[in-house]
Design a protein around this motif. Sequence first.
Motif, PDB file in Angstrom:
ATOM      1  N   SER A 207       8.602   0.917  -3.181  1.00 13.79           N
ATOM      2  CA  SER A 207       8.447   0.385  -4.535  1.00 13.79           C
ATOM      3  C   SER A 207       9.693  -0.382  -4.956  1.00 13.79           C
ATOM      4  N   SER A 208      10.856   0.163  -4.626  1.00 18.93           N
ATOM      5  CA  SER A 208      12.102  -0.527  -4.963  1.00 18.93           C
ATOM      6  C   SER A 208      12.249  -1.813  -4.161  1.00 18.93           C
ATOM      7  N   TYR A 209      11.760  -1.822  -2.920  1.00 20.48           N
ATOM      8  CA  TYR A 209      11.813  -3.047  -2.112  1.00 20.48           C
ATOM      9  C   TYR A 209      10.985  -4.157  -2.751  1.00 20.48           C
ATOM     10  N   LEU A 210       9.811  -3.796  -3.236  1.00 17.55           N
ATOM     11  CA  LEU A 210       8.946  -4.794  -3.869  1.00 17.55           C
ATOM     12  C   LEU A 210       9.562  -5.318  -5.160  1.00 17.55           C
ATOM     13  N   LEU A 211      10.202  -4.444  -5.910  1.00 15.97           N
ATOM     14  CA  LEU A 211      10.850  -4.881  -7.145  1.00 15.97           C
ATOM     15  C   LEU A 211      11.962  -5.884  -6.852  1.00 15.97           C
ATOM     16  N   ALA A 212      12.701  -5.668  -5.776  1.00 16.33           N
ATOM     17  CA  ALA A 212      13.782  -6.586  -5.410  1.00 16.33           C
ATOM     18  C   ALA A 212      13.241  -7.872  -4.801  1.00 16.33           C
ATOM     19  N   LEU A 213      12.105  -7.776  -4.123  1.00 16.60           N
ATOM     20  CA  LEU A 213      11.531  -8.939  -3.435  1.00 16.60           C
ATOM     21  C   LEU A 213      10.818  -9.885  -4.387  1.00 16.60           C
TER      22      LEU A 213
ATOM     23  N   ASP B 240       3.204   4.400 -11.224  1.00 20.02           N
ATOM     24  CA  ASP B 240       4.362   5.124 -11.736  1.00 20.02           C
ATOM     25  C   ASP B 240       5.480   5.212 -10.702  1.00 20.02           C
ATOM     26  N   ASN B 241       5.163   4.918  -9.428  1.00 14.42           N
ATOM     27  CA  ASN B 241       6.217   4.872  -8.405  1.00 14.42           C
ATOM     28  C   ASN B 241       7.270   3.827  -8.751  1.00 14.42           C
ATOM     29  N   PHE B 242       6.824   2.716  -9.335  1.00 12.67           N
ATOM     30  CA  PHE B 242       7.764   1.655  -9.706  1.00 12.67           C
ATOM     31  C   PHE B 242       8.686   2.120 -10.839  1.00 12.67           C
ATOM     32  N   ALA B 243       8.114   2.829 -11.803  1.00  9.86           N
ATOM     33  CA  ALA B 243       8.930   3.327 -12.912  1.00  9.86           C
ATOM     34  C   ALA B 243       9.983   4.321 -12.415  1.00  9.86           C
ATOM     35  N   LYS B 244       9.587   5.181 -11.494  1.00  9.08           N
ATOM     36  CA  LYS B 244      10.543   6.147 -10.934  1.00  9.08           C
ATOM     37  C   LYS B 244      11.632   5.426 -10.139  1.00  9.08           C
ATOM     38  N   ALA B 245      11.239   4.408  -9.379  1.00 10.16           N
ATOM     39  CA  ALA B 245      12.220   3.671  -8.580  1.00 10.16           C
ATOM     40  C   ALA B 245      13.211   2.936  -9.469  1.00 10.16           C
ATOM     41  N   ILE B 246      12.735   2.407 -10.589  1.00 11.47           N
ATOM     42  CA  ILE B 246      13.629   1.704 -11.528  1.00 11.47           C
ATOM     43  C   ILE B 246      14.697   2.645 -12.067  1.00 11.47           C
ATOM     44  N   VAL B 247      14.286   3.853 -12.418  1.00 14.18           N
ATOM     45  CA  VAL B 247      15.243   4.821 -12.971  1.00 14.18           C
ATOM     46  C   VAL B 247      16.214   5.308 -11.899  1.00 14.18           C
TER      47      VAL B 247
ATOM     48  N   THR C 177       0.824  -1.216   0.000  1.00 16.26           N
ATOM     49  CA  THR C 177       0.000   0.000   0.000  1.00 16.26           C
ATOM     50  C   THR C 177       0.856   1.264   0.000  1.00 16.26           C
ATOM     51  N   ILE C 178       1.947   1.264   0.767  1.00 17.58           N
ATOM     52  CA  ILE C 178       2.817   2.446   0.781  1.00 17.58           C
ATOM     53  C   ILE C 178       3.463   2.660  -0.583  1.00 17.58           C
ATOM     54  N   ALA C 179       3.844   1.561  -1.250  1.00 14.96           N
ATOM     55  CA  ALA C 179       4.476   1.666  -2.560  1.00 14.96           C
ATOM     56  C   ALA C 179       3.538   2.254  -3.602  1.00 14.96           C
ATOM     57  N   LEU C 180       2.239   2.145  -3.384  1.00 15.49           N
ATOM     58  CA  LEU C 180       1.263   2.604  -4.376  1.00 15.49           C
ATOM     59  C   LEU C 180       0.581   3.914  -3.972  1.00 15.49           C
ATOM     60  N   LYS C 181       1.074   4.546  -2.911  1.00 15.78           N
ATOM     61  CA  LYS C 181       0.496   5.811  -2.462  1.00 15.78           C
ATOM     62  C   LYS C 181       1.396   6.981  -2.824  1.00 15.78           C
ATOM     63  N   THR C 182       0.855   8.181  -2.608  1.00 16.91           N
ATOM     64  CA  THR C 182       1.647   9.402  -2.676  1.00 16.91           C
ATOM     65  C   THR C 182       1.998   9.814  -1.245  1.00 16.91           C
ATOM     66  N   PRO C 183       2.994  10.678  -1.061  1.00 18.13           N
ATOM     67  CA  PRO C 183       3.311  11.145   0.295  1.00 18.13           C
ATOM     68  C   PRO C 183       2.120  11.796   0.995  1.00 18.13           C
ATOM     69  N   GLU C 184       1.265  12.477   0.235  1.00 13.07           N
ATOM     70  CA  GLU C 184       0.088  13.117   0.828  1.00 13.07           C
ATOM     71  C   GLU C 184      -0.878  12.088   1.381  1.00 13.07           C
ATOM     72  N   GLU C 185      -1.086  11.007   0.649  1.00 12.74           N
ATOM     73  CA  GLU C 185      -1.984   9.954   1.121  1.00 12.74           C
ATOM     74  C   GLU C 185      -1.416   9.266   2.357  1.00 12.74           C
ATOM     75  N   MET C 186      -0.100   9.137   2.433  1.00 15.78           N
ATOM     76  CA  MET C 186       0.512   8.532   3.613  1.00 15.78           C
ATOM     77  C   MET C 186       0.293   9.383   4.850  1.00 15.78           C
ATOM     78  N   SER C 187       0.375  10.675   4.691  1.00 15.02           N
ATOM     79  CA  SER C 187       0.185  11.569   5.842  1.00 15.02           C
ATOM     80  C   SER C 187      -1.252  11.545   6.346  1.00 15.02           C
ATOM     81  N   GLN C 188      -2.205  11.232   5.450  1.00 19.80           N
ATOM     82  CA  GLN C 188      -3.607  11.174   5.860  1.00 19.80           C
ATOM     83  C   GLN C 188      -3.917   9.892   6.619  1.00 19.80           C
TER      84      GLN C 188
END
Length: 273
Positions: free
Chosen positions: A243-249, A53-60, A30-41
């Motif tokens: 997101s990067s943790y999930l990609l490695a896991l 798109d978090n996964f794409a950013k983490a890959i780069v 859930t954290i990997a698929l949220k934005t920082p704003e959603e996490m704060s809520q």
Amino acid sequence: MDTKKTNWPATLLLILGSLLILFPLYLTVTIALKTPEEMSQSLLSLPQHWHFDNFAKAIVMTDFFRALGNSVFITVMTVCLTLLTNSMVAYAIARNMHKKFYKALFYYFVSAMFIPFPIIMLPIVKQTALWHLDNPVGLIFLYTVYGLSFNVFLYVGYIRSIPKELEEAAIVDGASTWGVFWKVIFPLLMPMNATVAIATALWAWNDFMLPLVIISDKNFSTLPLVQFVFQGQFSTDYNLAFSSYLLALAPMLLVYVIAQKWMISGVTKGAIK
């Protein structure tokens, strides 16, 4: 009519254990698929929008595919070399356990399981640097050697359960010692080979400490090292980090889910003797 009673203490322990495993995994996804704003809520709620798109950013940002290639190369080569060498060592010991030298050798290998890595870490780092093995080749060699003690322990128990009559029949047919091992014993070791391969793959893929102290060139970084550096650089951006943790896991999780039955079977059969 006999009715089976539910073992409630065991059932509750299983439920509790499942929750302890699933809850962190739920948070990671859930954290990997949220934005920082959603996490704060709300940290526990599902994402309002699925931000893949978090996964794409983490890959780069982590140069994921370079690290993935390094991890795949190290893991595959370690598994292949471990299966070839450790099984041969275990076969020589298992068929000569009646001799004092081989029995002492067996206990010598097993005793290595009780030596903590920090004790030998500094000499290993110095020696690999002197031999120019502070690279993936050095890691593969070290993983193969360090896994020898536990793998010999598993292999010896399994090999001793294989009837010697099979080898004797092959020898009568003209097979050499090498022929007996590769044509008779090694094919029979497939359940144990699967167990050793899975355990070795999980270890080599997830290990952090050995690559950290051995690898000197960042171009040879494995996925755990990349995650560590990424977390240090972007410690506040938890969404990309998770997101990067999930990609490695994901790769090893998939391997384990598919092959866990062979691993459990091999460990059980290896405990026969």
